[in-house]
Design a protein around this motif. Structure first.
Motif, PDB file in Angstrom:
ATOM      1  N   LEU A   1      19.504  -1.796 -32.881  1.00 55.52           N
ATOM      2  CA  LEU A   1      19.804  -0.390 -33.156  1.00 55.52           C
ATOM      3  C   LEU A   1      18.521   0.315 -33.537  1.00 55.52           C
ATOM      4  O   LEU A   1      17.777  -0.166 -34.396  1.00 55.52           O
ATOM      5  N   ALA A   2      18.247   1.446 -32.874  1.00 49.20           N
ATOM      6  CA  ALA A   2      17.154   2.318 -33.274  1.00 49.20           C
ATOM      7  C   ALA A   2      17.780   3.439 -34.094  1.00 49.20           C
ATOM      8  O   ALA A   2      18.261   4.428 -33.535  1.00 49.20           O
ATOM      9  N   PRO A   3      17.829   3.293 -35.427  1.00 46.93           N
ATOM     10  CA  PRO A   3      18.542   4.269 -36.262  1.00 46.93           C
ATOM     11  C   PRO A   3      17.668   5.504 -36.501  1.00 46.93           C
ATOM     12  O   PRO A   3      16.612   5.426 -37.139  1.00 46.93           O
ATOM     13  N   ILE A   4      18.091   6.642 -35.982  1.00 44.78           N
ATOM     14  CA  ILE A   4      17.394   7.911 -36.205  1.00 44.78           C
ATOM     15  C   ILE A   4      18.123   8.650 -37.313  1.00 44.78           C
ATOM     16  O   ILE A   4      19.286   9.041 -37.158  1.00 44.78           O
ATOM     17  N   ILE A   5      17.443   8.811 -38.442  1.00 44.92           N
ATOM     18  CA  ILE A   5      18.052   9.400 -39.629  1.00 44.92           C
ATOM     19  C   ILE A   5      17.757  10.891 -39.659  1.00 44.92           C
ATOM     20  O   ILE A   5      16.603  11.313 -39.583  1.00 44.92           O
ATOM     21  N   LYS A   6      18.800  11.687 -39.777  1.00 46.39           N
ATOM     22  CA  LYS A   6      18.677  13.143 -39.687  1.00 46.39           C
ATOM     23  C   LYS A   6      18.289  13.735 -41.047  1.00 46.39           C
ATOM     24  O   LYS A   6      19.052  14.480 -41.664  1.00 46.39           O
ATOM     25  N   ARG A   7      17.085  13.380 -41.494  1.00 39.92           N
ATOM     26  CA  ARG A   7      16.595  13.913 -42.759  1.00 39.92           C
ATOM     27  C   ARG A   7      16.365  15.427 -42.639  1.00 39.92           C
ATOM     28  O   ARG A   7      15.797  15.881 -41.630  1.00 39.92           O
ATOM     29  N   PRO A   8      16.771  16.216 -43.641  1.00 42.51           N
ATOM     30  CA  PRO A   8      16.576  17.671 -43.550  1.00 42.51           C
ATOM     31  C   PRO A   8      15.104  18.063 -43.402  1.00 42.51           C
ATOM     32  O   PRO A   8      14.782  19.048 -42.734  1.00 42.51           O
TER      33      PRO A   8
ATOM     34  N   ILE B   1      19.838   0.397 -28.606  1.00 41.65           N
ATOM     35  CA  ILE B   1      20.842   1.450 -28.774  1.00 41.65           C
ATOM     36  C   ILE B   1      20.326   2.481 -29.767  1.00 41.65           C
ATOM     37  O   ILE B   1      19.875   2.133 -30.865  1.00 41.65           O
ATOM     38  N   VAL B   2      20.400   3.757 -29.398  1.00 49.93           N
ATOM     39  CA  VAL B   2      20.073   4.829 -30.341  1.00 49.93           C
ATOM     40  C   VAL B   2      21.319   5.171 -31.143  1.00 49.93           C
ATOM     41  O   VAL B   2      22.408   5.353 -30.580  1.00 49.93           O
ATOM     42  N   GLY B   3      21.160   5.269 -32.462  1.00 50.10           N
ATOM     43  CA  GLY B   3      22.236   5.733 -33.316  1.00 50.10           C
ATOM     44  C   GLY B   3      21.740   6.842 -34.218  1.00 50.10           C
ATOM     45  O   GLY B   3      20.718   6.686 -34.888  1.00 50.10           O
ATOM     46  N   LEU B   4      22.432   7.991 -34.211  1.00 48.93           N
ATOM     47  CA  LEU B   4      22.108   9.056 -35.160  1.00 48.93           C
ATOM     48  C   LEU B   4      22.775   8.729 -36.495  1.00 48.93           C
ATOM     49  O   LEU B   4      23.966   8.424 -36.542  1.00 48.93           O
ATOM     50  N   VAL B   5      21.999   8.791 -37.559  1.00 49.48           N
ATOM     51  CA  VAL B   5      22.475   8.372 -38.875  1.00 49.48           C
ATOM     52  C   VAL B   5      22.447   9.567 -39.829  1.00 49.48           C
ATOM     53  O   VAL B   5      21.418  10.237 -39.980  1.00 49.48           O
ATOM     54  N   GLU B   6      23.580   9.817 -40.468  1.00 43.86           N
ATOM     55  CA  GLU B   6      23.652  10.872 -41.477  1.00 43.86           C
ATOM     56  C   GLU B   6      23.035  10.363 -42.778  1.00 43.86           C
ATOM     57  O   GLU B   6      23.282   9.219 -43.177  1.00 43.86           O
ATOM     58  N   PRO B   7      22.211  11.173 -43.450  1.00 45.97           N
ATOM     59  CA  PRO B   7      21.659  10.732 -44.731  1.00 45.97           C
ATOM     60  C   PRO B   7      22.750  10.633 -45.802  1.00 45.97           C
ATOM     61  O   PRO B   7      23.823  11.184 -45.650  1.00 45.97           O
TER      62      PRO B   7
ATOM     63  N   ALA C   1      24.758  -4.401 -32.032  1.00 45.58           N
ATOM     64  CA  ALA C   1      23.769  -3.663 -32.815  1.00 45.58           C
ATOM     65  C   ALA C   1      24.341  -3.206 -34.153  1.00 45.58           C
ATOM     66  O   ALA C   1      23.680  -3.314 -35.194  1.00 45.58           O
ATOM     67  N   LEU C   2      25.572  -2.698 -34.145  1.00 43.55           N
ATOM     68  CA  LEU C   2      26.188  -2.230 -35.389  1.00 43.55           C
ATOM     69  C   LEU C   2      26.472  -3.389 -36.338  1.00 43.55           C
ATOM     70  O   LEU C   2      26.254  -3.287 -37.556  1.00 43.55           O
ATOM     71  N   ARG C   3      26.981  -4.494 -35.786  1.00 44.34           N
ATOM     72  CA  ARG C   3      27.276  -5.669 -36.619  1.00 44.34           C
ATOM     73  C   ARG C   3      26.015  -6.212 -37.259  1.00 44.34           C
ATOM     74  O   ARG C   3      25.977  -6.474 -38.474  1.00 44.34           O
TER      75      ARG C   3
ATOM     76  N   GLU D   1      30.103   3.702 -40.439  1.00 47.48           N
ATOM     77  CA  GLU D   1      30.679   5.025 -40.709  1.00 47.48           C
ATOM     78  C   GLU D   1      29.605   6.105 -40.816  1.00 47.48           C
ATOM     79  O   GLU D   1      29.898   7.293 -40.691  1.00 47.48           O
ATOM     80  N   TRP D   2      28.349   5.699 -41.030  1.00 45.94           N
ATOM     81  CA  TRP D   2      27.243   6.639 -41.117  1.00 45.94           C
ATOM     82  C   TRP D   2      26.541   6.839 -39.774  1.00 45.94           C
ATOM     83  O   TRP D   2      25.631   7.667 -39.658  1.00 45.94           O
ATOM     84  N   ILE D   3      26.939   6.067 -38.764  1.00 46.89           N
ATOM     85  CA  ILE D   3      26.173   5.996 -37.514  1.00 46.89           C
ATOM     86  C   ILE D   3      26.987   6.538 -36.347  1.00 46.89           C
ATOM     87  O   ILE D   3      28.153   6.176 -36.154  1.00 46.89           O
ATOM     88  N   GLU D   4      26.355   7.392 -35.553  1.00 49.54           N
ATOM     89  CA  GLU D   4      26.940   7.828 -34.289  1.00 49.54           C
ATOM     90  C   GLU D   4      26.127   7.196 -33.152  1.00 49.54           C
ATOM     91  O   GLU D   4      25.031   7.664 -32.838  1.00 49.54           O
ATOM     92  N   PRO D   5      26.631   6.138 -32.514  1.00 54.03           N
ATOM     93  CA  PRO D   5      25.892   5.549 -31.391  1.00 54.03           C
ATOM     94  C   PRO D   5      25.868   6.525 -30.217  1.00 54.03           C
ATOM     95  O   PRO D   5      26.910   7.047 -29.812  1.00 54.03           O
ATOM     96  N   LEU D   6      24.678   6.766 -29.667  1.00 48.52           N
ATOM     97  CA  LEU D   6      24.541   7.722 -28.574  1.00 48.52           C
ATOM     98  C   LEU D   6      24.442   7.053 -27.215  1.00 48.52           C
ATOM     99  O   LEU D   6      24.893   7.603 -26.214  1.00 48.52           O
TER     100      LEU D   6
END
Length: 204
Positions: free
Chosen positions: A47-54, A128-134, A93-95, A106-111
């Motif tokens: 997983l390539a977790p991209i964190i949507k930091r403000p 896998i790219v996953g958008l992650v909410e902070p 990747a999520l596991r 629950e914090w990750i949206e796989p794209l």
């Protein structure tokens, strides 16, 4: 960096996980004389977790434990081998991400996925790219992960920060991609996958 534009490109240009492109990147990209092992490549996913930091989007990396048999001490994305119980690469990747660093799905949206990566150590990795909410909290498995860090996408997606380096491996000189980010060193397959993702987003 325009992160809204990056998100648009990610959603438009990544592969669906049920139809990953046949093309693959590998350690041969910089080493055309490298011969792929004759044994069947073992499937894996990261997983390539991209964190949507403000203040600016970042990507999360793990620093592997020196005790782990898989790439000890190296910087990598969270992930690992595909298990028979995994429905697809996203599930792997999520596991693995939850097992290694405690980041819950629950914090990750796989794209989606981009080019698979074949390593000289015998793996075919689906990234896998996953958008992650902070707002998440991490719990590291010390048997596998010594630490984590985040690097800005603006740094990772700047071609000026990617270098081509050489080293001796198994008695032969091999070239590899590398990025120095402060005290952290991102190299090899991980740097190669970042390069491939950047190219996927900006291909014409």
């Amino acid at each position: 960096m325009n992160f809204a534009n990056i998100e648009t490109l990610l959603r438009a240009r990544l592969d669906r996980v049920d139809h990953v492109a046949a093309r693959a990147r590998s350690d041969r990209d910089l080493n055309p004389d490298w011969v792929r092992p004759e044994t069947e490549l073992r499937p894996a996913a990261v997983l390539a977790p991209i964190i949507k930091r403000p203040e600016g989007w970042t990507m999360l990396f793990t620093q592997r434990s020196v005790e782990t048999p898989a790439h000890p001490g190296q910087t990598s994305f969270p992930g690992g081998r595909v298990q028979a119980s995994d429905a697809n690469a996203v599930e792997t990747a999520l596991r693995e991400t939850f097992e290694e660093v405690g980041l819950s799905r629950e914090w990750i949206e796989p794209l989606g996925a981009w080019d698979q990566y074949e390593t000289g150590t015998g793996y075919r990795i689906t990234p896998i790219v996953g958008l992650v909410e902070p707002g998440f909290e991490l719990t590291l498995d010390p048997r596998e992960v010594a630490g984590v860090f985040e690097a800005p996408l603006s740094f990772l997606f700047d071609p000026a920060n990617l270098e081509r380096r050489e080293a001796m491996w198994q008695g032969q000189k091999r070239a590899y991609y590398a990025m120095d980010y402060g005290p952290h060193f991102i190299w090899g397959a991980t740097a190669g996958m970042i390069r491939a993702l950047y190219e996927r987003l900006h291909e014409r």
